[in-house]
Design an enzyme around this catalytic site. Structure first.
Site, PDB file in Angstrom:
ATOM      1  N   LYS A 193      77.087  56.756  45.162  1.00 29.18           N
ATOM      2  CA  LYS A 193      76.503  56.025  44.029  1.00 29.18           C
ATOM      3  C   LYS A 193      77.629  55.238  43.378  1.00 29.18           C
ATOM      4  O   LYS A 193      78.414  55.773  42.608  1.00 29.18           O
ATOM      5  CB  LYS A 193      75.900  57.026  43.031  1.00 29.18           C
ATOM      6  CG  LYS A 193      74.716  56.509  42.227  1.00 29.18           C
ATOM      7  CD  LYS A 193      75.013  55.300  41.346  1.00 29.18           C
ATOM      8  CE  LYS A 193      75.759  55.678  40.088  1.00 29.18           C
ATOM      9  NZ  LYS A 193      76.214  54.493  39.313  1.00 29.18           N
ATOM     10  N   GLU A 268      88.135  63.395  39.180  1.00 34.06           N
ATOM     11  CA  GLU A 268      89.316  62.556  38.937  1.00 34.06           C
ATOM     12  C   GLU A 268      88.990  61.710  37.720  1.00 34.06           C
ATOM     13  O   GLU A 268      88.153  60.802  37.790  1.00 34.06           O
ATOM     14  CB  GLU A 268      89.611  61.703  40.169  1.00 34.06           C
ATOM     15  CG  GLU A 268      89.885  62.574  41.384  1.00 34.06           C
ATOM     16  CD  GLU A 268      90.454  61.829  42.572  1.00 34.06           C
ATOM     17  OE1 GLU A 268      90.317  60.604  42.631  1.00 34.06           O
ATOM     18  OE2 GLU A 268      91.035  62.494  43.449  1.00 34.06           O
ATOM     19  N   CYS A 302      93.552  53.947  36.556  1.00 36.03           N
ATOM     20  CA  CYS A 302      93.646  55.298  35.972  1.00 36.03           C
ATOM     21  C   CYS A 302      95.090  55.739  35.833  1.00 36.03           C
ATOM     22  O   CYS A 302      95.445  56.439  34.892  1.00 36.03           O
ATOM     23  CB  CYS A 302      92.861  56.285  36.822  1.00 36.03           C
ATOM     24  SG  CYS A 302      93.391  56.335  38.532  1.00 36.03           S
ATOM     25  N   GLU A 401      92.695  56.538  26.043  1.00 39.15           N
ATOM     26  CA  GLU A 401      92.757  55.660  27.204  1.00 39.15           C
ATOM     27  C   GLU A 401      92.093  54.331  26.840  1.00 39.15           C
ATOM     28  O   GLU A 401      90.924  54.305  26.435  1.00 39.15           O
ATOM     29  CB  GLU A 401      92.022  56.302  28.387  1.00 39.15           C
ATOM     30  CG  GLU A 401      92.106  55.449  29.641  1.00 39.15           C
ATOM     31  CD  GLU A 401      91.349  56.037  30.821  1.00 39.15           C
ATOM     32  OE1 GLU A 401      90.207  56.468  30.636  1.00 39.15           O
ATOM     33  OE2 GLU A 401      91.920  56.034  31.925  1.00 39.15           O
TER      34      GLU A 401
HETATM   35  P1  NAD Z   1      82.196  56.150  33.997  1.00 39.20           P
HETATM   36  O1  NAD Z   1      82.448  57.600  33.782  1.00 39.20           O
HETATM   37  O2  NAD Z   1      81.486  55.398  32.943  1.00 39.20           O
HETATM   38  O3  NAD Z   1      81.323  55.932  35.326  1.00 39.20           O
HETATM   39  C1  NAD Z   1      81.762  56.396  36.587  1.00 39.20           C
HETATM   40  C2  NAD Z   1      80.551  56.575  37.476  1.00 39.20           C
HETATM   41  O4  NAD Z   1      79.739  57.619  36.951  1.00 39.20           O
HETATM   42  C3  NAD Z   1      79.653  55.357  37.590  1.00 39.20           C
HETATM   43  O5  NAD Z   1      79.163  55.258  38.913  1.00 39.20           O
HETATM   44  C4  NAD Z   1      78.522  55.678  36.645  1.00 39.20           C
HETATM   45  O6  NAD Z   1      77.326  55.024  36.979  1.00 39.20           O
HETATM   46  C5  NAD Z   1      78.399  57.173  36.840  1.00 39.20           C
HETATM   47  N1  NAD Z   1      77.781  57.922  35.734  1.00 39.20           N
HETATM   48  C6  NAD Z   1      77.767  57.614  34.416  1.00 39.20           C
HETATM   49  N2  NAD Z   1      77.082  58.560  33.728  1.00 39.20           N
HETATM   50  C7  NAD Z   1      76.678  59.485  34.629  1.00 39.20           C
HETATM   51  C8  NAD Z   1      75.944  60.701  34.526  1.00 39.20           C
HETATM   52  N3  NAD Z   1      75.493  61.162  33.365  1.00 39.20           N
HETATM   53  N4  NAD Z   1      75.708  61.413  35.658  1.00 39.20           N
HETATM   54  C9  NAD Z   1      76.175  60.975  36.844  1.00 39.20           C
HETATM   55  N5  NAD Z   1      76.867  59.825  37.005  1.00 39.20           N
HETATM   56  C10 NAD Z   1      77.131  59.084  35.903  1.00 39.20           C
HETATM   57  O7  NAD Z   1      83.615  55.528  34.348  1.00 39.20           O
HETATM   58  P2  NAD Z   1      83.958  53.977  34.528  1.00 39.20           P
HETATM   59  O8  NAD Z   1      83.940  53.352  33.185  1.00 39.20           O
HETATM   60  O9  NAD Z   1      83.127  53.432  35.630  1.00 39.20           O
HETATM   61  O10 NAD Z   1      85.461  54.055  35.084  1.00 39.20           O
HETATM   62  C11 NAD Z   1      86.590  54.103  34.286  1.00 39.20           C
HETATM   63  C12 NAD Z   1      87.118  55.512  34.154  1.00 39.20           C
HETATM   64  O11 NAD Z   1      87.414  56.056  35.448  1.00 39.20           O
HETATM   65  C13 NAD Z   1      88.426  55.589  33.389  1.00 39.20           C
HETATM   66  O12 NAD Z   1      88.399  56.672  32.497  1.00 39.20           O
HETATM   67  C14 NAD Z   1      89.469  55.832  34.482  1.00 39.20           C
HETATM   68  O13 NAD Z   1      90.651  56.455  34.065  1.00 39.20           O
HETATM   69  C15 NAD Z   1      88.695  56.674  35.428  1.00 39.20           C
HETATM   70  N6  NAD Z   1      89.319  56.654  36.745  1.00 39.20           N
HETATM   71  C16 NAD Z   1      89.994  57.764  37.167  1.00 39.20           C
HETATM   72  C17 NAD Z   1      90.640  57.767  38.400  1.00 39.20           C
HETATM   73  C18 NAD Z   1      91.370  58.992  38.876  1.00 39.20           C
HETATM   74  O14 NAD Z   1      91.648  59.066  40.058  1.00 39.20           O
HETATM   75  N7  NAD Z   1      91.714  59.935  38.024  1.00 39.20           N
HETATM   76  C19 NAD Z   1      90.582  56.631  39.211  1.00 39.20           C
HETATM   77  C20 NAD Z   1      89.885  55.501  38.743  1.00 39.20           C
HETATM   78  C21 NAD Z   1      89.258  55.530  37.509  1.00 39.20           C
END
Ligand code: NAD
Length: 513
Positions: A193, A268, A302, A401
Site C-alpha cells: 500500500k 521504521e 528520515c 521532525e
Molecule cells: P505517514 O505515517 O503519514 O504515512 C505512511 C503510510 O502509512 C502511507 O502509505 C499512509 O497512507 C499510511 N497510513 C496512514 N495512516 C494509516 C493508518 N491508520 N493505518 C495504516 N496505514 C496508514 O508518513 P508519511 O508522511 O507518508 O512519511 C513521512 C514519515 O515517514 C516521516 O516521519 C519520516 O521520518 C518517516 N520515514 C521513516 C523512514 C525510516 O526508515 N525510519 C524512512 C522514510 C520515512
C-alpha cells in the site's frame, strides 16, 4: 500490463480529464480499478497540475488483494520453491526495473518533486535491493544444536504468510523495493500500500514484477488513503506481518489496530538526527556532509541530519560556511538536472514545514537563511533551504521532525554536552559524528541513542547492516540477514537419535491385592 502511470498534463489543462487511464491496483496478477470505482487525484508538487487519477482502495479491495495473496501463499508454488529459483525471479525483477529506469526516475520526480539528479541514485538502489536480497536468500544459513548422541536439534526458516507493506511518500520507489525484495525472497506473499501523495512509481514496480513472471498473487498492489486502505490492511485477519515506514504517530496507531490479530511488526519511523561536529574535525568535509545530509532529497528524508551541533570553538566558522552554502542551493524544477532542491510534496506539507519555521522565529531562533518561498519560482510548494542558528533544546524546531529543508544549529561546550544534546529528543534513528580523535569518535558513537551512527561520513548505506531506529524512531531492524529475522518464522526441529528416557505416567495403578 499497466494502463496506469502517468506523465504531466500540459500547462493549462488542470481541469481537463487526465490523459491517462489512471494508476490501477494490481491484484492476483492483473491490473484493475477499485471494486466500487472510486478514484483520487495525484498532483504535481511543482505545478499542482493533475498527474493521474488513482484507483482508491476500500476495504473490499484490500480483502480481494489479501485473499489473492493468501491463495498464492497456501496453494501457489512461491513459498515452496528453492531459494535459488525465487532468487532468479527477483533478479528478473531487477532487470525489468533497470529496463524502465529512466521512466521510473521521471515519474518519481513528477510525483514527489525530488530533484532528478538525486532520484537517479534512488532508482538504481531499487534494482540493487532486488539483486542484494536475491543473493542474500541463497546464502542464508541456519543452525544445528547437536546434543551428543541423543539429539540433533536444528532450526529452519520458513516464510510467515501474507505481509502488509505500507510505505511513505518520500523516496517511494526505493522504499517499496526495500520491503518487497526481502519479503518475497523469504517466500512470503504481499500486499503493498503506497502513500497516497506519491502512488505512481509503484505501478512501475507492479509492471516490472509482472514482466518477471512471478506467480499471480505473490505481489499485490492496492492504492488508497492510509486511514481507509492502510487501516483495513493492518486489521485484516489474513495478514500476518506488517512492515511499516512512516510517521511515529501512524506507527503507534498501526500497532494498536494490529494488536487484535497479533501481527508481527517492523516499524521504521521518524527521526531528528544530530550531526555532531568537533573542533578537530576535517571541517571542509564535515560542511559538505552537513549540507548534503540536511538538504538532499528536499530534506524529506528520515535520516536527514537536521540538527547541527557544533563545538563552540568553531561554531561561528562552521555556521558562516554552512550559511553561505545553504543560500547558494539551487531550488527549482525537479526535472532540471541542475536542481538541488525541489518543491515539497504537497501544499499541506508545505504549511507544516513553514509552520515550524514560524515557530522557530517565534521561539527566538535566529533565521540565517531562507524560511520562505524563493521569489523567482512559479509553484507554491517551494521552500528555500533554511538555516536557523542559536537553536535551544527546548524549542520545537530542535525537538520535532520537520521533514523539510530546515537545518537547526546549536553550539556545545564539550563532549558531555554534545552527547546530552544529541540524545535530548524522543527520536533515535541516525547520528553523524565528525572528529579526528579516534577514541572520542567511538566513545560518542557508543553514547548516542541511535540505530545507526556514521563517523566522519555522510549517510552511505551498507545493505548488509541492520537499518532502523531506537526510541520513537521505530521497532525492529531490516537490512541484510536482519530482514530475514523479520520476514521468516523460525521453526526448531528436535530429533531423537536414540531411545532417550520418557517419563511414564498414566499407567494402570497397582491394586496391592
Ligand atoms: P505517514 O505515517 O503519514 O504515512 C505512511 C503510510 O502509512 C502511507 O502509505 C499512509 O497512507 C499510511 N497510513 C496512514 N495512516 C494509516 C493508518 N491508520 N493505518 C495504516 N496505514 C496508514 O508518513 P508519511 O508522511 O507518508 O512519511 C513521512 C514519515 O515517514 C516521516 O516521519 C519520516 O521520518 C518517516 N520515514 C521513516 C523512514 C525510516 O526508515 N525510519 C524512512 C522514510 C520515512
Amino acid at each position: 500490463m499497466s494502463r496506469g502511470a502517468a506523465g504531466p498534463s500540459s500547462p493549462g489543462e488542470v481541469a481537463a480529464p487526465p490523459r491517462f487511464a489512471g494508476a490501477l491496483h494490481h491484484v492476483g496478477g492483473a491490473f484493475g480499478p477499485s471494486l466500487g470505482g472510486g478514484r483520487f487525484e495525484t498532483r504535481s508538487p511543482a505545478t499542482d497540475e493533475l498527474l493521474a487519477e488513482v484507483a482508491e482502495g476500500r476495504p473490499e479491495d484490500v480483502d480481494r488483494a489479501v485473499t489473492a495473496a493468501r491463495r498464492a501463499f497456501e496453494e501457489g508454488p512461491w513459498p515452496r520453491m528453492r531459494p535459488a529459483d525465487r532468487a532468479a525471479a527477483l533478479r528478473r525483477v531487477a532487470e525489468a526495473i533497470e529496463a524502465r529506469g529512466e521512466e521510473i526516475v521521471r515519474l518519481e520526480c513528477l510525483d514527489t518533486g525530488l530533484p532528478i539528479a538525486q532520484a537517479r541514485g534512488q532508482a538504481a538502489r531499487a534494482a540493487e535491493n532486488f539483486r542484494f536480497f536475491a543473493d542474500a536468500v541463497t546464502h542464508l544459513e541456519t543452525e544445528a544444536y547437536p546434543v551428543g548422541d541423543r539429539f540433533l536439534n536444528y532450526v529452519v526458516r520458513k516464510p510467515v504468510g501474507v505481509a502488509a507493506l505500507i510505505t511513505p511518500w518520500n523516496t517511494p520507489f526505493m522504499l517499496e523495493t526495500w520491503k518487497v525484495a526481502p519479503c518475497l525472497a523469504a517466500g512470503n506473499t504481499c500486499v503493498l500500500k503506497p502513500a497516497e501523495w506519491s502512488p505512481l512509481s509503484a505501478v512501475k514496480l507492479a509492471e516490472a514484477i509482472a514482466e518477471a513472471d512471478l506467480p499471480p498473487g505473490v505481489f499485490n498492489l492496492v492504492h488508497g488513503i492510509g486511514e481507509v486502505a492502510g487501516a483495513a490492511l493492518v486489521a485484516h485477519p489474513g495478514v500476518r506481518l506488517v512492515s511499516f515506514t512512516g510517521e511515529t504517530t501512524t506507527g503507534k496507531e498501526i500497532v494498536r489496530s494490529g494488536a487484535a490479530t497479533l501481527k508481527r511488526f517492523s516499524l521504521e519511523l521518524g527521526g531528528k538526527s544530530p550531526v555532531v561536529v568537533f573542533a578537530d574535525a576535517d571541517l571542509d568535509r564535515a560542511v559538505d556532509a552537513v549540507i548534503f545530509g540536511a538538504f538532499s532529497l528536499n530534506g524529506e528524508r528520515c535520516t536527514a541530519g537536521s540538527r547541527l551541533l557544533v563545538e563552540e570553538a568553531v561554531y561561528d566558522d562552521v555556521l558562516a560556511r554552512v550559511a553561505e552554502r545553504t543560500a547558494a542551493i539551487r531550488c527549482g524544477d525537479p526535472l532540471d538536472p541542475a536542481t538541488e532542491l525541489g518543491p515539497l510534496i504537497h501544499p499541506r506539507h508545505w504549511e507544516s514545514v513553514r509552520g515550524h519555521v514560524e515557530a522557530g522565529v517565534a521561539e527566538g531562533a535566529r533565521l540565517l537563511v531562507g524560511g520562505d518561498r524563493p521569489p523567482d519560482l512559479p509553484g507554491s510548494n517551494y521552500l528555500a533551504a533554511t538555516l536557523f542558528a542559536g537553536v535551544r533544546p527546548e524549542m520545537r524546531v530542535f525537538q520535532e521532525e520537520i521533514f523539510g529543508p530546515v537545518l537547526c544549529a546549536t553550539p556545545f561546550r564539550d563532549e558531555e554536552e554534545a552527547v546530552r544534546l544529541a540524545n535530548g529528543v524522543r527520536y533515535g534513528l541516525a547520528a553523524y559524528v565528525w572528529t579526528s580523535d579516534l577514541q572520542r569518535a567511538h566513545r560518542v558513537a557508543g553514547a548516542v541513542d541511535a540505530g545507526m551512527v556514521w563517523l566522519n561520513s555522510h549517510n552511505v548505506r551498507d545493505l548488509r547492516t541492520p537499518f532502523g531506529g531506537a526510541k520513537d524512531s521505530g521497532i525492529g531492524r531490516e537490512g541484510g540477514r536482519f530482514s530475514f529475522d523479520f520476514y521468516c518464522e523460525l521453526e526448531t526441529v528436535h530429533t531423537a537419535l536414540g531411545d532417550h528416557p520418557i517419563p511414564r505416567i498414566g499407567l494402570p495403578q497397582a491394586t496391592g491385592r
